[in-house]
Write an enzyme that holds these catalytic residues in place. Structure first.
Site, mmCIF file in Angstrom:
data_model
loop_
_atom_site.group_PDB
_atom_site.id
_atom_site.type_symbol
_atom_site.label_atom_id
_atom_site.label_comp_id
_atom_site.label_asym_id
_atom_site.label_seq_id
_atom_site.Cartn_x
_atom_site.Cartn_y
_atom_site.Cartn_z
ATOM 1 N N PHE A 1 -37.537 -39.883 51.456
ATOM 2 C CA PHE A 1 -38.204 -40.759 50.502
ATOM 3 C C PHE A 1 -38.204 -40.044 49.152
ATOM 4 C CE2 PHE A 1 -41.885 -42.696 48.422
ATOM 5 C CZ PHE A 1 -41.613 -44.038 48.634
ATOM 6 N N ASP B 1 -43.259 -34.924 57.186
ATOM 7 C CA ASP B 1 -43.832 -36.126 56.579
ATOM 8 C C ASP B 1 -43.946 -37.181 57.677
ATOM 9 O OD1 ASP B 1 -44.198 -38.639 55.339
ATOM 10 O OD2 ASP B 1 -43.196 -37.976 53.505
ATOM 11 N N TYR C 1 -52.305 -45.875 54.704
ATOM 12 C CA TYR C 1 -52.337 -47.308 54.414
ATOM 13 C C TYR C 1 -51.263 -48.089 55.154
ATOM 14 C CZ TYR C 1 -49.246 -45.323 50.805
ATOM 15 O OH TYR C 1 -48.280 -44.602 50.139
ATOM 16 N N LYS C 2 -50.430 -47.421 55.931
ATOM 17 C CA LYS C 2 -49.407 -48.117 56.718
ATOM 18 C C LYS C 2 -49.979 -48.449 58.094
ATOM 19 C CE LYS C 2 -45.315 -46.249 54.352
ATOM 20 N NZ LYS C 2 -45.934 -45.549 53.224
ATOM 21 N N ARG D 1 -36.295 -55.002 55.832
ATOM 22 C CA ARG D 1 -37.114 -54.159 56.713
ATOM 23 C C ARG D 1 -38.208 -54.994 57.366
ATOM 24 N NH1 ARG D 1 -39.686 -48.780 54.549
ATOM 25 N NH2 ARG D 1 -40.988 -50.346 53.536
#
Length: 422
Positions: A151, A220, A245-246, A394
């Site tokens: 990322f 990560d 928050y995922k 996605r």
């Protein structure tokens, strides 16, 4: 978020379903109903606020709120802050919230209490972890390995950490990082799950290979925590970071977390030594002396409103086994891929997510021509996923609230959209 697109709307008429396609859809519907009826996590869906008539498959980017979060925040604002005010730092447990909630997150990633602290953003925690890892590495090591498909933020932070510590960054495909580590490698920063493809990397093997080379492992976990089993302690991970928050549903911008293996905590030298991590934070001493344990990962005043929203969101995990979550995740993604194969016009999409369970996270990424416009129409039709440029659709599958019927509905709408496009 879906990426902007400059192409026009999809206006072509839809193709009429063939009898074979209709029969396939009917069989899949019966399968979905049976799988949902047998789902041991089915009742957990009621713990979330979901929009009626929508299929929400973007929990790998932002999870929905839980049903109790508004009540909790109303109490925090009205009573803890509004009536008790500053007394809530002690009386309502605000001061110790980063470690207390950190232990709750730690239970989901295989970390015993006292090793996870919640606070700051993922980017900030990557910076802390990577600089601290280099500082703990053996003398004479000046190389940081980074997942070549990382990322972007992780790459940016790694470059900054390298400048600060006199190192250089070497990008390497995640699967090759263990083999690439050598006598000059100080640390490696690796994504457990690739954010584009959903590929799951071999955390135990890579960590062991890094240790064999004398380097530290920084992971990560943004796309794995809350979606699949993680065993930080058992696998000997040195440091790890992740967002909340995922799959943990803490809310937009909810604070991230930092894991520091207990054996390394006395040597953890944070590049951001704030007053909250001081051994005597209210002594206001001019010289810095780090506190003990996970508190060393703190910097400034905790983000109390979002911290306590996360605390309530984690209640959704009460009575839930991560192993059941993983089993359902794999079954959901298998079923979705089967539905796509049966319903979507041949040649219109290509899965870039691994078929092998051992290499798959909890999302499905499909390569698709004009993906940005396709996702725009899917959003209009109530299938909520996202687009990664240039050509990736996605779809994230969160087993706590996603049903097999949702997977089928998403594939049906996708097929309908693609039947109307060239």
């Amino acid at each position: 978020m879906s990426e902007p697109t400059t192409t026009g709307p999809l206006t072509q008429p839809h193709a009429r379903a063939t009898p074979s396609a209709t029969a396939a859809a009917g069989g899949l519907a019966a399968r979905a109903a049976g799988l949902d009826a047998a789902d041991p996590l089915a009742s957990v869906r009621d713990r979330f606020e979901l929009v009626a008539d929508e299929v929400y498959l973007d929990g790998n980017s932002l999870g929905p709120p839980t049903t109790r979060v508004m009540e909790r925040l109303s109490d925090v604002v009205g009573r803890e802050w509004g009536r008790l005010g500053i007394r809530s730092w002690d009386g309502s447990g605000w001061w110790t919230a980063p470690e207390r909630i950190g232990d709750r997150v730690g239970a989901l990633v295989g970390a015993a209490p006292g090793q996870v602290v919640v606070g700051d953003s993922t980017s900030v925690n990557v910076f802390k972890a990577l600089v601290a890892a280099v500082r703990m590495a053996p003398e004479g090591r000046d190389e940081i390995l980074v997942d070549a498909a990382t990322f972007p933020t992780d790459g940016y932070i790694a470059e900054s950490a390298a400048r600060m510590t006199g190192c250089h960054v070497r990008p390497v495909p995640a699967a090759e990082i263990g083999a690439a580590a050598g006598e000059r490698t100080a640390a490696a920063l690796v994504n457990h799950v690739d954010y584009r493809s959903g590929r799951l990397h071999d955390l135990p093997s890579v960590t062991a290979a890094l240790h064999a080379a004398g380097a530290l492992a920084v992971w990560d976990l943004c796309h794995s925590a809350g979606a699949l089993p993680v065993a930080l302690d058992a696998d000997g991970v040195d440091l790890a970071v992740g967002c909340t928050y995922k799959y943990l549903n803490g809310g937009p911008g909810s604070p991230a977390y930092l894991y520091v293996r207990r054996a390394l905590q006395p040597r953890f030298d944070s590049p951001l030594p704030g007053w909250n991590s001081h051994a005597d934070p209210f002594g206001m001493a001019p010289a810095y002396a780090p506190g003990d344990g996970a508190v060393r990962g703190r910097v400034g005043t905790p983000e109390i409103l979002s911290l306590l929203a996360l605390d309530t969101a984690l209640d959704a995990w009460d009575g839930v086994a991560v192993a059941d979550v993983r089993a359902k995740s794999l079954a959901l993604t298998d079923f979705f891929l089967e539905c796509v194969d049966a319903l979507v016009p041949a040649g219109r999409v290509e899965s870039v997510t691994p078929q092998e369970h051992a290499e798959r996270g909890s999302q499905v990424s499909l390569r698709c021509h004009d993906a940005g416009e396709v996702m725009r129409v899917l959003l209009e039709r109530g299938v909520i996923g996202d687009h990664r440029r240039p050509d990736i659709l996605r779809f994230g599958f969160t087993p706590l609230y996603t049903r097999f019927a949702d997977a089928l509905q998403a594939a049906r709408v996708l097929a309908d959209v693609l039947e109307g496009t060239p």
